[in-house]
Write an enzyme that holds these catalytic residues in place. Structure first.
Site, PDB file in Angstrom:
ATOM      1  N   PHE A   1     -61.679  -6.741   6.914  1.00 53.58           N
ATOM      2  CA  PHE A   1     -61.320  -6.201   5.601  1.00 53.58           C
ATOM      3  C   PHE A   1     -60.738  -4.811   5.804  1.00 53.58           C
TER       4      PHE A   1
ATOM      5  N   LEU B   1     -59.336  -1.686   4.335  1.00 53.89           N
ATOM      6  CA  LEU B   1     -59.080  -0.813   3.181  1.00 53.89           C
ATOM      7  C   LEU B   1     -58.848   0.624   3.662  1.00 53.89           C
TER       8      LEU B   1
ATOM      9  N   PRO C   1     -56.362   6.033   8.296  1.00 58.05           N
ATOM     10  CA  PRO C   1     -56.711   7.259   9.025  1.00 58.05           C
ATOM     11  C   PRO C   1     -56.864   8.469   8.092  1.00 58.05           C
TER      12      PRO C   1
ATOM     13  N   SER D   1     -62.660   7.971   1.628  1.00 59.86           N
ATOM     14  CA  SER D   1     -63.362   7.948   0.339  1.00 59.86           C
ATOM     15  C   SER D   1     -62.409   7.703  -0.828  1.00 59.86           C
TER      16      SER D   1
ATOM     17  N   GLY E   1     -92.095  10.733  19.854  1.00 57.58           N
ATOM     18  CA  GLY E   1     -91.916  11.789  20.852  1.00 57.58           C
ATOM     19  C   GLY E   1     -90.778  11.462  21.799  1.00 57.58           C
TER      20      GLY E   1
ATOM     21  N   GLU F   1     -68.833   2.113   3.276  1.00 60.92           N
ATOM     22  CA  GLU F   1     -69.044   1.484   1.955  1.00 60.92           C
ATOM     23  C   GLU F   1     -69.350   2.526   0.884  1.00 60.92           C
TER      24      GLU F   1
HETATM   25  P1  TGC Z   1     -61.391   4.508 -10.426  1.00 62.17           P
HETATM   26  O1  TGC Z   1     -60.385   5.060 -11.391  1.00 62.17           O
HETATM   27  O2  TGC Z   1     -62.803   4.867 -10.578  1.00 62.17           O
HETATM   28  O3  TGC Z   1     -61.280   2.899 -10.441  1.00 62.17           O
HETATM   29  C1  TGC Z   1     -60.057   2.228 -10.245  1.00 62.17           C
HETATM   30  C2  TGC Z   1     -60.207   0.872 -10.914  1.00 62.17           C
HETATM   31  O4  TGC Z   1     -61.276   0.139 -10.284  1.00 62.17           O
HETATM   32  C3  TGC Z   1     -62.336  -0.122 -11.227  1.00 62.17           C
HETATM   33  N1  TGC Z   1     -63.591   0.096 -10.499  1.00 62.17           N
HETATM   34  C4  TGC Z   1     -64.357  -0.895 -10.058  1.00 62.17           C
HETATM   35  N2  TGC Z   1     -64.240  -2.227 -10.190  1.00 62.17           N
HETATM   36  C5  TGC Z   1     -65.187  -2.990  -9.617  1.00 62.17           C
HETATM   37  N3  TGC Z   1     -66.227  -2.459  -8.926  1.00 62.17           N
HETATM   38  C6  TGC Z   1     -66.369  -1.129  -8.764  1.00 62.17           C
HETATM   39  N4  TGC Z   1     -67.379  -0.638  -8.064  1.00 62.17           N
HETATM   40  C7  TGC Z   1     -65.408  -0.284  -9.339  1.00 62.17           C
HETATM   41  N5  TGC Z   1     -65.232   1.060  -9.367  1.00 62.17           N
HETATM   42  C8  TGC Z   1     -64.122   1.277 -10.083  1.00 62.17           C
HETATM   43  C9  TGC Z   1     -62.117   0.867 -12.363  1.00 62.17           C
HETATM   44  O5  TGC Z   1     -62.654   0.368 -13.554  1.00 62.17           O
HETATM   45  C10 TGC Z   1     -60.616   0.944 -12.382  1.00 62.17           C
HETATM   46  O6  TGC Z   1     -60.121  -0.222 -12.995  1.00 62.17           O
HETATM   47  P2  TGC Z   1     -58.769  -0.195 -13.893  1.00 62.17           P
HETATM   48  O7  TGC Z   1     -58.565  -1.611 -14.291  1.00 62.17           O
HETATM   49  O8  TGC Z   1     -59.088   0.724 -15.035  1.00 62.17           O
HETATM   50  O9  TGC Z   1     -57.693   0.340 -13.005  1.00 62.17           O
HETATM   51  O10 TGC Z   1     -60.867   4.819  -8.973  1.00 62.17           O
HETATM   52  P3  TGC Z   1     -60.839   6.185  -8.143  1.00 62.17           P
HETATM   53  O11 TGC Z   1     -59.560   6.184  -7.362  1.00 62.17           O
HETATM   54  O12 TGC Z   1     -61.159   7.338  -9.031  1.00 62.17           O
HETATM   55  O13 TGC Z   1     -61.995   5.982  -7.027  1.00 62.17           O
HETATM   56  C11 TGC Z   1     -63.263   5.808  -7.375  1.00 62.17           C
HETATM   57  C12 TGC Z   1     -64.193   5.758  -6.124  1.00 62.17           C
HETATM   58  C13 TGC Z   1     -64.246   7.087  -5.414  1.00 62.17           C
HETATM   59  C14 TGC Z   1     -65.560   5.449  -6.672  1.00 62.17           C
HETATM   60  C15 TGC Z   1     -63.754   4.665  -5.136  1.00 62.17           C
HETATM   61  O14 TGC Z   1     -62.516   4.921  -4.623  1.00 62.17           O
HETATM   62  C16 TGC Z   1     -64.744   4.447  -4.007  1.00 62.17           C
HETATM   63  O15 TGC Z   1     -65.688   3.694  -4.174  1.00 62.17           O
HETATM   64  N6  TGC Z   1     -64.548   5.100  -2.807  1.00 62.17           N
HETATM   65  C17 TGC Z   1     -65.336   4.795  -1.625  1.00 62.17           C
HETATM   66  C18 TGC Z   1     -64.513   3.991  -0.648  1.00 62.17           C
HETATM   67  C19 TGC Z   1     -65.313   2.971   0.097  1.00 62.17           C
HETATM   68  O16 TGC Z   1     -66.438   2.635  -0.244  1.00 62.17           O
HETATM   69  N7  TGC Z   1     -64.711   2.389   1.104  1.00 62.17           N
HETATM   70  C20 TGC Z   1     -65.343   1.315   1.853  1.00 62.17           C
HETATM   71  C21 TGC Z   1     -64.387   0.638   2.792  1.00 62.17           C
HETATM   72  S1  TGC Z   1     -64.948  -0.921   3.385  1.00 62.17           S
HETATM   73  C22 TGC Z   1     -66.198  -0.547   4.424  1.00 62.17           C
HETATM   74  O17 TGC Z   1     -66.622   0.545   4.581  1.00 62.17           O
HETATM   75  C23 TGC Z   1     -66.776  -1.703   5.152  1.00 62.17           C
HETATM   76  S2  TGC Z   1     -68.021  -1.253   6.212  1.00 62.17           S
HETATM   77  C24 TGC Z   1     -68.448  -2.654   6.995  1.00 62.17           C
HETATM   78  C25 TGC Z   1     -69.699  -3.263   6.459  1.00 62.17           C
HETATM   79  O18 TGC Z   1     -69.862  -3.419   5.253  1.00 62.17           O
HETATM   80  O19 TGC Z   1     -70.574  -3.601   7.236  1.00 62.17           O
HETATM   81  P1  FAD Z   2     -63.907  11.129   4.209  1.00 64.51           P
HETATM   82  O1  FAD Z   2     -63.526  10.385   2.992  1.00 64.51           O
HETATM   83  O2  FAD Z   2     -62.876  11.973   4.862  1.00 64.51           O
HETATM   84  O3  FAD Z   2     -65.173  12.028   3.867  1.00 64.51           O
HETATM   85  C1  FAD Z   2     -65.610  13.095   4.717  1.00 64.51           C
HETATM   86  C2  FAD Z   2     -66.718  13.866   3.994  1.00 64.51           C
HETATM   87  O4  FAD Z   2     -66.203  14.402   2.774  1.00 64.51           O
HETATM   88  C3  FAD Z   2     -67.899  12.962   3.593  1.00 64.51           C
HETATM   89  O5  FAD Z   2     -69.095  13.687   3.741  1.00 64.51           O
HETATM   90  C4  FAD Z   2     -67.654  12.679   2.124  1.00 64.51           C
HETATM   91  O6  FAD Z   2     -68.840  12.392   1.391  1.00 64.51           O
HETATM   92  C5  FAD Z   2     -67.019  14.005   1.681  1.00 64.51           C
HETATM   93  N1  FAD Z   2     -66.196  13.843   0.479  1.00 64.51           N
HETATM   94  C6  FAD Z   2     -65.058  13.099   0.327  1.00 64.51           C
HETATM   95  N2  FAD Z   2     -64.602  13.187  -0.931  1.00 64.51           N
HETATM   96  C7  FAD Z   2     -65.473  13.992  -1.601  1.00 64.51           C
HETATM   97  C8  FAD Z   2     -65.577  14.459  -2.947  1.00 64.51           C
HETATM   98  N3  FAD Z   2     -64.699  14.066  -3.870  1.00 64.51           N
HETATM   99  N4  FAD Z   2     -66.599  15.278  -3.272  1.00 64.51           N
HETATM  100  C9  FAD Z   2     -67.523  15.636  -2.341  1.00 64.51           C
HETATM  101  N5  FAD Z   2     -67.492  15.234  -1.067  1.00 64.51           N
HETATM  102  C10 FAD Z   2     -66.480  14.416  -0.709  1.00 64.51           C
HETATM  103  N6  FAD Z   2     -63.502   0.641   6.244  1.00 64.51           N
HETATM  104  C11 FAD Z   2     -62.890  -0.524   5.914  1.00 64.51           C
HETATM  105  O7  FAD Z   2     -61.964  -0.538   5.103  1.00 64.51           O
HETATM  106  N7  FAD Z   2     -63.284  -1.692   6.483  1.00 64.51           N
HETATM  107  C12 FAD Z   2     -64.280  -1.768   7.389  1.00 64.51           C
HETATM  108  O8  FAD Z   2     -64.608  -2.858   7.875  1.00 64.51           O
HETATM  109  C13 FAD Z   2     -64.930  -0.552   7.777  1.00 64.51           C
HETATM  110  N8  FAD Z   2     -65.880  -0.569   8.746  1.00 64.51           N
HETATM  111  C14 FAD Z   2     -66.373   0.625   9.210  1.00 64.51           C
HETATM  112  C15 FAD Z   2     -67.207   0.628  10.342  1.00 64.51           C
HETATM  113  C16 FAD Z   2     -67.669   1.829  10.863  1.00 64.51           C
HETATM  114  C17 FAD Z   2     -68.509   1.816  12.109  1.00 64.51           C
HETATM  115  C18 FAD Z   2     -67.334   3.053  10.222  1.00 64.51           C
HETATM  116  C19 FAD Z   2     -67.850   4.362  10.756  1.00 64.51           C
HETATM  117  C20 FAD Z   2     -66.519   3.059   9.101  1.00 64.51           C
HETATM  118  C21 FAD Z   2     -66.013   1.857   8.603  1.00 64.51           C
HETATM  119  N9  FAD Z   2     -65.109   1.831   7.532  1.00 64.51           N
HETATM  120  C22 FAD Z   2     -64.495   0.651   7.155  1.00 64.51           C
HETATM  121  C23 FAD Z   2     -64.632   3.085   6.951  1.00 64.51           C
HETATM  122  C24 FAD Z   2     -65.590   3.723   5.946  1.00 64.51           C
HETATM  123  O9  FAD Z   2     -65.614   3.006   4.755  1.00 64.51           O
HETATM  124  C25 FAD Z   2     -65.156   5.166   5.740  1.00 64.51           C
HETATM  125  O10 FAD Z   2     -65.490   5.868   6.918  1.00 64.51           O
HETATM  126  C26 FAD Z   2     -65.830   5.805   4.525  1.00 64.51           C
HETATM  127  O11 FAD Z   2     -65.357   5.241   3.330  1.00 64.51           O
HETATM  128  C27 FAD Z   2     -65.626   7.330   4.484  1.00 64.51           C
HETATM  129  O12 FAD Z   2     -64.307   7.677   4.706  1.00 64.51           O
HETATM  130  P2  FAD Z   2     -63.915   8.787   5.819  1.00 64.51           P
HETATM  131  O13 FAD Z   2     -64.615   8.436   7.069  1.00 64.51           O
HETATM  132  O14 FAD Z   2     -62.441   8.877   5.830  1.00 64.51           O
HETATM  133  O15 FAD Z   2     -64.538  10.125   5.287  1.00 64.51           O
END
Ligand code: TGC
Ligand code: FAD
Length: 389
Positions: free
Chosen positions: A134, A136, A139, A143, A344, A368
């Site tokens: 997946f 998303l 570089p 967030s 320890g 996430e």
């Molecule tokens: P924002 O304006 O809040 O939302 C944009 C549109 O999305 C809708 N929405 C959601 N829909 C479903 N579920 C949610 N949790 C939703 N949150 C928001 C919202 O209603 C809106 O819809 P529409 O139709 O009005 O356009 O968007 P924003 O750009 O202000 O960002 C909000 C924020 C910061 C919360 C979001 O970008 C976020 O969650 N950032 C964190 C990124 C993140 O979690 N990345 C993960 C990557 S994948 C990963 O890490 C996999 S790890 C591997 C493993 O799981 O083991």
């Molecule tokens: P940044 O977004 O640059 O954040 C750096 C710091 O700034 C953090 O402490 C954060 O909390 C803080 N920060 C950012 N914005 C704000 C704000 N508005 N206010 C206050 N503080 C803020 N992604 C995928 O898409 N798919 C995957 O399968 C996946 N797997 C992963 C596996 C591993 C082992 C790791 C480490 C990451 C993976 N990720 C994946 C990416 C992961 O989702 C991102 O690392 C995460 O979303 C944070 O993004 P970043 O590392 O760019 O940190």
């Protein structure tokens, strides 16, 4: 049974589980005991995911466990959560593999794919014959994925994809990548199969965390795709964020498993390790640490169970998932660090699982949605004011 895998049920929550939920949990725990524990330290040491586990995980119905049809097990949310808990009691990387396959990749196809795409990919993914990833994060955009630069432009009847995704779990071992990209109308998703001209992947090595999990960079250079390779129902950032809800739900449960393993290990150690002529578990300071761990794990279990009930009832809000992911992972990380302290010097070696869990949980706290991003999601929910704008 490996002592760190044993149950912890201070409030008798077992009584609230249905027989089939307990059966699912117990069979996954048995699988972990027999097949994962004997090899996980080696995988962590050599920075490899043990792919030989995949057929048995598929046999247990782990992949797409809570999806209905297409060869998936159709389990309820609680059973799915219990699976994640048992997997992560072994290693966060194992739960990650299952999360990415199920909650992110299969869910994206299930929720936003065409019927042809569902028929083509889901049964094979449920059988573990096809692996998904997946993409998303980029570089420069973690967030804030809404700022992504990966782009697909129209070219005749098809698309040309360019961009880079980074930190992608399972990237180099995946047969199909779910890739989120910007098009003229906004953000959408594509299915990019391994071997497509212009698509390459390489692993990120040298991690101190999640070493038993593959993490990669995906590069797309003029990758040509057809309309049939686009997820037709994925319109806007809400599509990938909907997949994240599923994965975060599993992580909230999983983190409790890692915390439980650390607690069990620290408890056993404190009861047998003697200093100043008695067991360290007899000292008030150590008991205070153990009781705090027990308390937070039990609170985390209660949060998970209620989360599962809300999910089963179709009432679960994304903000409630954020609450659980933030709390349970944050507390699990503290518990792992405390367990490391109680052990320890022994807390730093791989004879015990604690340091491995602790290092893994640093990632789980970041991916996430970081701890602080979930704080801001909750802050927005209760104040009605968005810190992101
Ligand atoms: P924002 O304006 O809040 O939302 C944009 C549109 O999305 C809708 N929405 C959601 N829909 C479903 N579920 C949610 N949790 C939703 N949150 C928001 C919202 O209603 C809106 O819809 P529409 O139709 O009005 O356009 O968007 P924003 O750009 O202000 O960002 C909000 C924020 C910061 C919360 C979001 O970008 C976020 O969650 N950032 C964190 C990124 C993140 O979690 N990345 C993960 C990557 S994948 C990963 O890490 C996999 S790890 C591997 C493993 O799981 O083991
Ligand atoms: P940044 O977004 O640059 O954040 C750096 C710091 O700034 C953090 O402490 C954060 O909390 C803080 N920060 C950012 N914005 C704000 C704000 N508005 N206010 C206050 N503080 C803020 N992604 C995928 O898409 N798919 C995957 O399968 C996946 N797997 C992963 C596996 C591993 C082992 C790791 C480490 C990451 C993976 N990720 C994946 C990416 C992961 O989702 C991102 O690392 C995460 O979303 C944070 O993004 P970043 O590392 O760019 O940190």
């Amino acid at each position: 049974m490996n002592s760190t895998l044993r149950d912890l049920d201070y409030f008798g929550l077992d009584e609230l589980l249905a027989p089939e939920e307990k059966m699912t949990r117990d069979s996954v725990r048995q699988f972990v005991e027999r097949h994962v524990i004997p090899r996980i330290e080696h995988s962590f040491a050599t920075e490899n995911f043990p792919l030989t586990l995949v057929p048995e995980m598929a046999e247990l119905g782990i992949f797409g466990a809570n999806l209905k049809g297409y060869g998936c097990a159709g389990m309820n949310g609680v059973a799915y959560g219990l699976i994640m808990q048992e997997l992560e009691a072994a290693d966060s990387g194992l739960r990650s593999f299952a999360s990415v396959q199920s909650a992110l990749s299969m869910h994206a196809i299930y929720g936003f794919g065409s019927e042809e795409q569902k028929q083509r990919y889901l049964p094979e993914m449920a059988r573990g014959k096809l692996i998904g990833c997946f993409g998303l994060t980029e570089p420069d955009h973690g967030s804030d994925p809404g700022a992504m630069e990966t782009r697909a432009r129209r070219d005749g009847g098809g698309w040309v994809l360019n961009g880079t995704k980074r930190w992608i779990t399972n990237g180099t071992i995946a047969d199909v990548a779910i890739v989120w990209a910007r098009v003229d109308e906004g953000i959408t998703g594509f299915l990019v199969e391994k071997g497509k001209p212009g698509f390459s992947a390489r692993d990120i090595k040298g991690k101190f965390s999640m070493r038993a999990s593959v993490t990669s960079e995906l590069i797309f250079e003029d990758v040509r795709l057809t309309d049939a390779e686009r997820l037709p129902q994925a319109r806007g950032l809400r599509a990938p964020l909907a997949c994240l809800n599923e994965a975060r739900y599993g992580i909230a449960w999983g983190a409790v498993g890692a915390a439980r393993s650390c607690y069990n290990c620290a408890l056993d150690y404190a009861r047998s390790r003697r200093q100043f002529a008695r067991e360290i578990g007899g000292y008030q300071l150590v008991q205070n640490k153990l009781v705090s761990m027990l308390t937070e794990i039990t609170k985390g279990q209660l949060v998970c169970l209620r989360l599962g009930q809300l999910k089963n009832a179709g009432k679960l809000r994304p903000e409630q998932v954020s609450f659980a992911k933030r709390n349970n992972v944050g507390e699990a990380l503290k518990i792992a660090r405390t367990a490391r302290d109680i052990l320890g010097a022994n807390g730093i070696v791989n004879e015990y699982p604690v340091i491995r869990h602790m290092l893994n949980l640093e990632t789980v706290n970041t991916y996430e949605g970081t701890y602080d991003i979930h704080t801001l999601i909750l802050g927005r929910d209760i104040t009605g004011l968005s810190a992101f704008e």
